[in-house]
Design an enzyme around this catalytic site. Sequence first.
Site, PDB file in Angstrom:
ATOM      1  N   ASN A 131       0.880  -1.171   0.000  1.00 38.89           N
ATOM      2  CA  ASN A 131       0.000   0.000   0.000  1.00 38.89           C
ATOM      3  C   ASN A 131       0.916   1.219   0.000  1.00 38.89           C
ATOM      4  OD1 ASN A 131      -1.762   2.074   0.551  1.00 38.89           O
ATOM      5  ND2 ASN A 131      -2.173   1.461   2.664  1.00 38.89           N
ATOM      6  N   LYS A 168       0.203   4.268  -0.287  1.00 41.93           N
ATOM      7  CA  LYS A 168      -0.433   5.487   0.249  1.00 41.93           C
ATOM      8  C   LYS A 168      -0.181   6.651  -0.716  1.00 41.93           C
ATOM      9  CE  LYS A 168      -0.303   3.557   4.839  1.00 41.93           C
ATOM     10  NZ  LYS A 168      -0.020   3.689   6.258  1.00 41.93           N
ATOM     11  N   HIS A 224      -9.239   0.806   4.850  1.00 42.37           N
ATOM     12  CA  HIS A 224      -7.973   1.024   5.557  1.00 42.37           C
ATOM     13  C   HIS A 224      -8.214   1.976   6.728  1.00 42.37           C
ATOM     14  CE1 HIS A 224      -3.954   2.550   6.412  1.00 42.37           C
ATOM     15  NE2 HIS A 224      -3.512   1.413   5.910  1.00 42.37           N
ATOM     16  N   GLU A 250      -6.733   4.492   7.773  1.00 42.74           N
ATOM     17  CA  GLU A 250      -6.636   5.935   7.475  1.00 42.74           C
ATOM     18  C   GLU A 250      -7.905   6.443   6.800  1.00 42.74           C
ATOM     19  OE1 GLU A 250      -2.828   5.777   5.519  1.00 42.74           O
ATOM     20  OE2 GLU A 250      -1.958   5.230   7.458  1.00 42.74           O
ATOM     21  N   GLU A 302      -4.943  -5.158  10.452  1.00 41.50           N
ATOM     22  CA  GLU A 302      -3.949  -4.112  10.699  1.00 41.50           C
ATOM     23  C   GLU A 302      -4.266  -3.412  12.019  1.00 41.50           C
ATOM     24  OE1 GLU A 302      -1.829  -2.779   6.893  1.00 41.50           O
ATOM     25  OE2 GLU A 302      -3.634  -1.591   7.067  1.00 41.50           O
ATOM     26  N   GLY A 317       2.796   2.191  10.708  1.00 39.85           N
ATOM     27  CA  GLY A 317       3.752   3.281  10.551  1.00 39.85           C
ATOM     28  C   GLY A 317       4.432   3.696  11.843  1.00 39.85           C
ATOM     29  N   SER A 377       3.885  -2.169  10.325  1.00 36.51           N
ATOM     30  CA  SER A 377       5.337  -2.185  10.570  1.00 36.51           C
ATOM     31  C   SER A 377       6.000  -3.517  10.194  1.00 36.51           C
ATOM     32  CB  SER A 377       5.640  -1.804  12.025  1.00 36.51           C
ATOM     33  OG  SER A 377       5.210  -0.470  12.260  1.00 36.51           O
TER      34      SER A 377
HETATM   35  P1  PGA Z   1       3.290   0.310   7.526  1.00 33.01           P
HETATM   36  O1  PGA Z   1       1.800   0.575   6.983  1.00 33.01           O
HETATM   37  O2  PGA Z   1       3.798  -0.943   6.847  1.00 33.01           O
HETATM   38  O3  PGA Z   1       4.069   1.517   7.137  1.00 33.01           O
HETATM   39  O4  PGA Z   1       3.179   0.136   9.012  1.00 33.01           O
HETATM   40  C1  PGA Z   1       0.911  -0.487   6.750  1.00 33.01           C
HETATM   41  C2  PGA Z   1      -0.411   0.024   6.223  1.00 33.01           C
HETATM   42  O5  PGA Z   1      -0.866   1.102   6.627  1.00 33.01           O
HETATM   43  O6  PGA Z   1      -1.055  -0.652   5.390  1.00 33.01           O
END
Ligand code: PGA
Length: 262
Positions: free
Chosen positions: A11, A13, A98, A100, A174, A180, A220
């Site tokens: 992803n 983003k 997701h 976000e 997730e 992140g 992560s």
């Molecule tokens: P990350 O994000 O691997 O940077 O933790 C994962 C995601 O938001 O799908």
Amino acid sequence: MPTRKKIAAANWKMHKDPLQAQTFFKDWQKLLGGDQLGAEVVIFPPAYCLETIAVSSRDLGFKFGPQNIHTADEGAFTGEVSPLAVVKMGASYALIGHSERRTLFSETNELIAKKNVAALRNRLTPMFCVGESLSERESKKTNAILKEQLVAGISEIKSVLGAESQLRLVIAYEPVWAIGTGKVATPDMAEEAHIFIRQCLGELLNKSQADSISILYGGSVKPDNAFELAKMANIDGFLVCGASLDPQSFFKIAKALNSVSI
Ligand code: PGA
């Protein structure tokens, strides 16, 4: 036990422009060196990179899709992404729900359920994201939250999914506190959540369908923790942002899925 597809999903983003995406795939091609990965690779680029990705996907054999779709196929919806149009471009997945989108763009369980329907109506596989926040985990509400999200997202699509044994659906677990942040769930913690998710899927669908659905872990994931996570029986792949932006580290993560029995 049915065979579940192993999936390494990126992803991106709001990272990378079309030129940077091209560079990524030049490097990716070198890393592949004519080999095939055991895991299916899926890229979710920003919408303005979809065309570039579509071209590379034909040569390199990976799948792709948008990070978000609208519930309608077309219409007066400024700034939105049509599921029908991305299918015509060659997309086969859509990232739905997701965290976000849930927190920054106020997407509710009800709206996310409608997006799952829109994806399936267009023969896109929803990669349906669920996960608890830190406060929800600390107050021991993880299972309740996962169940609520799954019930809302799956009940709506039950009739559209049909009775096939291999359903067009992937779940991404997730935990919001791991996205992140560098704080990865331990393999046992992730496995426990995946088992619970599979149990809920068994109740909402049927057991053999639940056993055939790939459940990915996200939050992560890095080359140095991917292997331990991949060894868990119910972790069928990864959804990665940070470490997927670099072709070498994403390649290592996809390879970690190769080395566990499929
Ligand atoms: P990350 O994000 O691997 O940077 O933790 C994962 C995601 O938001 O799908």
